[in-house]
Design an enzyme around this catalytic site. Structure first.
Site, PDB file in Angstrom:
ATOM      1  N   GLY A   8       2.584 -20.163  15.329  1.00 41.80           N
ATOM      2  CA  GLY A   8       2.023 -19.074  15.055  1.00 41.80           C
ATOM      3  C   GLY A   8       1.248 -18.788  16.215  1.00 41.80           C
ATOM      4  N   GLY A  11      -0.204 -14.760  17.410  1.00 45.95           N
ATOM      5  CA  GLY A  11      -1.246 -14.060  16.394  1.00 45.95           C
ATOM      6  C   GLY A  11      -2.682 -13.776  17.107  1.00 45.95           C
ATOM      7  N   GLN A  12      -3.381 -13.321  16.361  1.00 48.65           N
ATOM      8  CA  GLN A  12      -4.882 -12.931  16.849  1.00 48.65           C
ATOM      9  C   GLN A  12      -5.576 -14.078  16.995  1.00 48.65           C
ATOM     10  OE1 GLN A  12      -7.512 -11.638  13.838  1.00 48.65           O
ATOM     11  NE2 GLN A  12      -9.018 -10.678  15.330  1.00 48.65           N
ATOM     12  N   ASP A  34       6.039 -19.701  18.974  1.00 51.52           N
ATOM     13  CA  ASP A  34       5.871 -18.457  17.932  1.00 51.52           C
ATOM     14  C   ASP A  34       7.531 -17.988  17.624  1.00 51.52           C
ATOM     15  OD1 ASP A  34       3.548 -16.521  17.090  1.00 51.52           O
ATOM     16  OD2 ASP A  34       5.343 -15.286  17.323  1.00 51.52           O
ATOM     17  N   ARG A  36       8.711 -15.158  18.251  1.00 51.77           N
ATOM     18  CA  ARG A  36       9.374 -14.422  19.483  1.00 51.77           C
ATOM     19  C   ARG A  36       8.573 -14.889  20.724  1.00 51.77           C
ATOM     20  NH1 ARG A  36       6.126 -11.468  16.066  1.00 51.77           N
ATOM     21  NH2 ARG A  36       7.904 -10.645  14.973  1.00 51.77           N
ATOM     22  N   TYR A 140      -2.604 -13.062  -0.332  1.00 50.48           N
ATOM     23  CA  TYR A 140      -2.968 -13.640   0.565  1.00 50.48           C
ATOM     24  C   TYR A 140      -3.891 -14.519   0.093  1.00 50.48           C
ATOM     25  CZ  TYR A 140      -5.455 -14.281   5.023  1.00 50.48           C
ATOM     26  OH  TYR A 140      -6.186 -15.143   6.059  1.00 50.48           O
ATOM     27  N   LYS A 144      -3.776 -18.709   0.016  1.00 48.26           N
ATOM     28  CA  LYS A 144      -4.738 -19.473   0.652  1.00 48.26           C
ATOM     29  C   LYS A 144      -5.347 -20.777  -0.127  1.00 48.26           C
ATOM     30  CE  LYS A 144      -4.764 -17.975   4.885  1.00 48.26           C
ATOM     31  NZ  LYS A 144      -4.332 -18.793   6.087  1.00 48.26           N
ATOM     32  N   ILE A 170     -12.523 -12.132  11.698  1.00 42.31           N
ATOM     33  CA  ILE A 170     -12.559 -12.590  12.935  1.00 42.31           C
ATOM     34  C   ILE A 170     -12.823 -11.428  13.719  1.00 42.31           C
ATOM     35  CG2 ILE A 170     -11.687 -13.813  14.834  1.00 42.31           C
ATOM     36  CD1 ILE A 170     -10.666 -15.720  12.805  1.00 42.31           C
TER      37      ILE A 170
END
Length: 315
Positions: A8, A11-12, A34, A36, A140, A144, A170
């Site tokens: 991942g 991502g951000q 990732d 992609r 979500y 978690k 963040i």
């Protein structure tokens, strides 16, 4: 940590964490993956296209690169997850279970972030303790909490070195957010520079914990490098830096940009999520067990955000 696999990575958090880890451990020792292609990451170090839901591919990457640590950053965020809860569960939990199993099989340490979203409306709102009731109302958050429990389970049953932090919202000046409830706190800075006005989707008086990306990145490394003998907790540490409402961040920006204006068009989904989360977290366990201490506050972050965004847009 000597050789790190990031899943991942596009991502951000991942895109900036990859660069940060490469600056510390050397580009060749941080393998970014990732689902992609990501040109920015592939130009600065090893990169592979990898679907984190494919456990065989993940295990192959760990074995080929002789990794001793995995950073699992795969997630559909809060607001996006509510649009398709089944997909959010499949991605969030699938990537985590594969990461845990591969970490177990290849004796890797594993970092996987939790979130302020793991708490719910029945959690204490102010100074939310490290150990308290956790009954989130989003898929979500459910993911978690489940992830925290699974991390502890794999550590207790199999001895996997699992570690995690509960990230607040963040804020970054590098990568744009990806569908979270706290995204407004990034978007407001961009719009302040680009257009001088901002329409906020979150109610004016809702407090949420936030953290500036440089502190978030440093926290990941400090926790993973911490002496395991000192860790009473593992999955997952409260992490705090600053807490504010939309009105407070607006006032901070307006000190520097007096013509900046903000109005509201509240998104009912984001409103419900934001109001279910804590106002502020008690991060004393992180401070005591591995020396966590934030370096940025709202004022210093605002100065830096506006400076960098001005340079981006030539304003």
């Amino acid at each position: 940590m000597k050789k790190i696999l990031i899943v991942g990575a596009g991502g951000q958090i991942g895109s900036e964490l990859t660069t940060y880890l490469r600056s510390i451990y050397g580009a060749a020792n941080v393998i970014a993956t990732d689902v992609r292609e990501c040109k920015m990451l592939s130009e600065t170090g090893p990169f592979e296209v990898l679907n984190a839901l494919d456990a065989t591919s993940m295990a192959s990457a760990v074995a080929r690169h002789k990794c001793d640590a995995i950073f699992n950053l795969v997630a559909l965020l809060s607001a996006v997850g509510e649009k398709d809860p089944q997909k959010a569960w499949a991605i969030n939990m699938g990537a985590l279970m594969n990461s845990l199993e591969v970490a177990r099989q290849y004796n890797c340490a594993l970092f996987t972030p939790s979130s302020i979203g793991a708490f719910g409306p029945t959690s204490p709102k102010d100074g939310t303790p490290q150990d308290t009731v956790m009954q989130p109302t989003t898929i979500y958050g459910v993911c978690k909490v489940s992830g925290e429990l699974l991390g502890n389970y794999y550590h207790t049953k199999y001895g996997v070195d699992t570690r995690s932090v509960r990230f607040p919202g963040i804020i970054s000046n590098v990568t744009l957010p990806g569908g979270g409830t706290t995204d407004y706190a990034v978007e407001i800075y961009y719009e302040a520079i680009k257009s001088g006005k901002f329409t906020c989707p979150v109610p004016a008086d809702v407090y949420m914990d936030m953290i500036y990306m440089p502190d978030a990145l440093r926290a990941c490394v400090e926790l993973m490098e911490a002496d395991p003998a000192k860790l009473v907790h593992r999955n997952s540490f409260n992490l705090a830096s600053m807490s504010f409402t939309p009105e407070i961040i607006y006032a901070e920006i307006k000190k520097r940009l007096p013509d900046f204006v903000m109005d509201y068009n509240v998104d009912p989904v984001k409103k419900a999520i934001a109001e279910s989360w804590p106002n502020s977290l008690d991060d004393s366990c992180a401070r005591e067990e591995w020396g966590w201490k934030p370096q940025w506050d709202l004022s210093s972050m605002t100065d830096d955000m506006l400076k960098v965004i001005r340079e981006k847009y030539g304003k």
